[in-house]
Design an enzyme around this catalytic site. Structure first.
Site, PDB file in Angstrom:
ATOM      1  CD  GLU A 107      15.758  90.400  20.353  1.00 35.45           C
ATOM      2  OE1 GLU A 107      15.156  89.366  20.004  1.00 35.45           O
ATOM      3  OE2 GLU A 107      15.184  91.467  20.636  1.00 35.45           O
ATOM      4  CD1 TRP A 108      17.304  84.388  24.209  1.00 37.21           C
ATOM      5  CD2 TRP A 108      16.988  86.196  25.498  1.00 37.21           C
ATOM      6  NE1 TRP A 108      18.420  84.546  25.008  1.00 37.21           N
ATOM      7  CE2 TRP A 108      18.243  85.642  25.799  1.00 37.21           C
ATOM      8  CE3 TRP A 108      16.570  87.340  26.177  1.00 37.21           C
ATOM      9  CZ2 TRP A 108      19.092  86.202  26.748  1.00 37.21           C
ATOM     10  CZ3 TRP A 108      17.413  87.891  27.132  1.00 37.21           C
ATOM     11  CH2 TRP A 108      18.646  87.324  27.401  1.00 37.21           C
ATOM     12  N   GLY A 109      13.888  86.951  20.658  1.00 39.14           N
ATOM     13  CA  GLY A 109      12.641  87.423  20.052  1.00 39.14           C
ATOM     14  C   GLY A 109      11.956  88.530  20.844  1.00 39.14           C
TER      15      GLY A 109
ATOM     16  CG  ASP B 108      17.765  79.669  26.588  1.00 33.85           C
ATOM     17  OD1 ASP B 108      17.735  80.538  25.697  1.00 33.85           O
ATOM     18  OD2 ASP B 108      18.653  79.616  27.454  1.00 33.85           O
TER      19      ASP B 108
ATOM     20  CG  ASP C 249      22.881  85.285  25.251  1.00 33.43           C
ATOM     21  OD1 ASP C 249      21.692  85.578  25.025  1.00 33.43           O
ATOM     22  OD2 ASP C 249      23.230  84.282  25.908  1.00 33.43           O
TER      23      ASP C 249
HETATM   24  C1  GLA Z   1      21.199  82.348  27.119  1.00 32.34           C
HETATM   25  C2  GLA Z   1      21.096  81.811  25.679  1.00 32.34           C
HETATM   26  C3  GLA Z   1      21.516  80.357  25.666  1.00 32.34           C
HETATM   27  C4  GLA Z   1      22.952  80.230  26.180  1.00 32.34           C
HETATM   28  C5  GLA Z   1      23.078  80.837  27.580  1.00 32.34           C
HETATM   29  C6  GLA Z   1      24.518  80.939  28.040  1.00 32.34           C
HETATM   30  O1  GLA Z   1      20.283  81.720  27.956  1.00 32.34           O
HETATM   31  O2  GLA Z   1      19.791  81.974  25.187  1.00 32.34           O
HETATM   32  O3  GLA Z   1      21.414  79.823  24.346  1.00 32.34           O
HETATM   33  O4  GLA Z   1      23.820  80.889  25.288  1.00 32.34           O
HETATM   34  O5  GLA Z   1      22.517  82.151  27.623  1.00 32.34           O
HETATM   35  O6  GLA Z   1      24.662  81.498  29.312  1.00 32.34           O
END
Ligand code: GLA
Length: 381
Positions: A161-163, A184, A126
Site C-alpha cells: 500500500e506504498w506506505g 514505485d 496491491d
Molecule cells: C502498483 C505496484 C507495482 C505493480 C503495479 C501493477 O503500481 O506498486 O509494484 O505491482 O501496481 O499494476
C-alpha cells in the site's frame, strides 16, 4: 514454520515485463534461476505481478488469461516447483488491480483458497481502487491475511500500500511479512516524472525514504523499499527511466542489502550481462542482507553527500557501507566513534572479496561518484 525469517529473495515480473508477462517468460526465468546460479545464491521466489488475470468465472473463482497461460496457473506453479523454486502471484485489495483487472475485494476467502490450490507460496497484495483510509487498509489487509492463514498453506504475504498508512505500524499484526514503504521505483538514480506523478529514483527511495523505519524490521517482517532495478538499463517494457550505470546499480544493490530489504530482482535474468550477474550474485553482499540477526541498517553519520551506514550482524560483526552520493570521487574515512564501535576489527571489502586491513580506530577508502565501498568488520578479540 515462521516465514521470511530473512528478507525474501526472488524475482518479480513487473519491472521488466509489465503487462506482457506470460507462462513462457516464467519458465525461462525459472530455468535461468538454475542455470545462472541464482537459485544456489539464495533466490527462491518467482512472482507473477499484475495482468495475469483473465477474469472471474461464474463459480466466483479467478482464472488466468488463456493466451498468456494456456495450461492454467497450476501448471506454471508446478513447473516452478519442479525446479526447486517457489511460486508467487499478485492481487489487489480493491475492486480492480492497478492494471484494471479483477481484484480480491470481498473475494478474499475464495481467492486465497484458489491461490493455495494452485500452489502459490507468495502473494503480493496491491492497493489500487480501494478506499484509501488507514481503517480500510488495516481491515482489507487483515481480511486477506486471515484468509491466507485459513488455507493452511505457507504463503509469504507482501503488503503493497506504498506506505500510505504507515504499514510498518500494523503490517505484522495483520499477517504481513513485508510491506512497501514508498511509491514505485523507476529505473534511474534520480526521480523520474511520469504522467501520473513520479517514479522514485534509487537515491530518494534508498537514502531518504527509509529513515527511521529500521526499528520496524526483523525476522518475519520487513520494510520493502520496492523491487530491484539492477540490470534493466532502460530496457523495461513497463517502468520509466533511462537506466543507471553499473556503479549506480552496485550502490542500489548494496543499499538494499544494508537495509535488510527483500531482494526481488526485476531484470530479465535469462539475458543478464556480466556486470549484472556479478552484482546480483555477490554472495558476500547477499550474506549481509540475509544475516540471521535480521537488523535493518541505517545511516550512522553523514558529511555533505557522503554517508556512512552501519548494519549490526550476528556474532558481533558489523556491516559498514561508505556511500558517495556526489558527482566526484572522494576519500571517505569512518572513525569507530562515527559508528559507535570500540575495539579491534578485521576489515573485509565485500566487492573486492579481500581482507584489506585491521584497525582499532578507523577505516578509509576511495569511493567513486554515486558509488560505495561495502565492508564487513569482524571483532578480533
Ligand atoms: C502498483 C505496484 C507495482 C505493480 C503495479 C501493477 O503500481 O506498486 O509494484 O505491482 O501496481 O499494476
Amino acid at each position: 514454520m515462521p516465514l521470511a525469517l530473512t528478507p525474501p529473495m526472488g524475482w518479480n515480473s513487473w519491472n521488466m515485463f509489465g503487462a506482457t508477462v506470460n507462462a513462457d517468460v516464467i519458465i525461462q526465468v525459472a530455468d535461468a534461476f538454475v542455470s545462472a546460479g541464482l537459485k544456489d545464491a539464495g533466490y527462491q521466489y518467482i512472482v507473477i505481478d499484475d495482468h495475469w488475470q483473465g477474469g472471474r468465472g461464474e463459480d466466483g473463482k479467478l482464472f488466468p488469461g488463456a493466451q498468456k497461460f494456456p495450461d492454467g496457473m497450476k501448471a506454471v506453479a508446478d513447473a516452478v516447483h519442479a525446479r526447486g523454486l517457489k511460486f508467487g502471484i499478485y492481487s489487489d485489495a480493491g475492486t480492480k488491480t492497478c492494471g484494471g483487472r479483477p481484484a480480491s475485494q470481498d473475494y478474499e476467502e475464495i481467492d486465497a483458497r484458489t491461490f493455495a490450490e494452485w500452489g502459490v507460496d507468495y502473494l503480493k497484495y496491491d492497493w489500487c481502487h480501494a478506499e484509501d483510509t488507514r481503517a480500510n487498509a488495516e481491515y482489507r489487509y487483515r481480511r486477506m491475511g486471515e484468509a491466507l492463514k485459513a488455507t493452511g498453506r505457507e504463503i509469504v504475504y507482501s503488503i503493497c500500500e506504498w506506505g500510505h498508512h504507515n504499514p510498518w505500524l500494523w503490517g505484522m499484526q495483520v499477517g504481513g511479512n513485508l510491506w512497501r514503504t514508498t511509491g514505485d521505483i523507476g529505473d534511474a538514480w534520480k526521480d523520474v516524472a511520469v504522467p501520473w506523478g513520479w517514479l522514485y529514483g534509487i537515491e530518494s527511495i534508498g537514502f531518504e525514504q527509509q529513515r527511521g523505519l529500521e526499528q520496524y524490521a526483523g525476522p518475519g517482517h520487513w520494510n520493502d523499499p520496492d523491487m530491484l532495478v539492477v540490470g534493466l538499463k532502460g530496457s523495461s517494457r513497463e517502468i520509466a527511466g533511462a537506466g543507471c550505470t553499473d556503479i549506480e546499480y552496485r550502490t542500489h544493490f548494496s543499499l538494499w542489502c544494508m537495509l535488510a530489504a527483500p531482494l526481488m530482482i526485476g531484470c530479465d535474468v535469462a539475458h543478464m550481462d556480466i556486470a549484472t550477474h556479478e552484482i546480483l550474485l555477490n554472495r558476500e553482499v547477499i550474506a549481509l542482507n540475509q544475516d540471521r540477526l535480521g537488523r535493518q541498517g541505517f545511516r550512522a553519520c553523514r558529511s555533505g553527500l557522503v554517508e556512512i551506514w552501519k548494519k549490526p550482524l550476528a556474532e558481533k560483526a558489523v556491516g559498514v557501507a561508505l556511500f558517495n552520493r556526489g558527482d566526484k570521487k572522494c576519500t571517505v574515512r569512518a572513525h569507530w566513534s562515527d559508528l559507535g564501535l570500540n575495539g579491534r576489527y578485521r576489515i573485509r571489502d565485500l566487492w573486492l572479496h579481500k581482507d584489506i586491513d585491521f584497525s582499532d580506530c578507523e577505516v578509509s577508502a576511495e569511493v567513486p561518484a554515486h558509488g560505495c565501498v561495502v565492508l564487513k568488520l569482524q571483532p578480533m578479540d
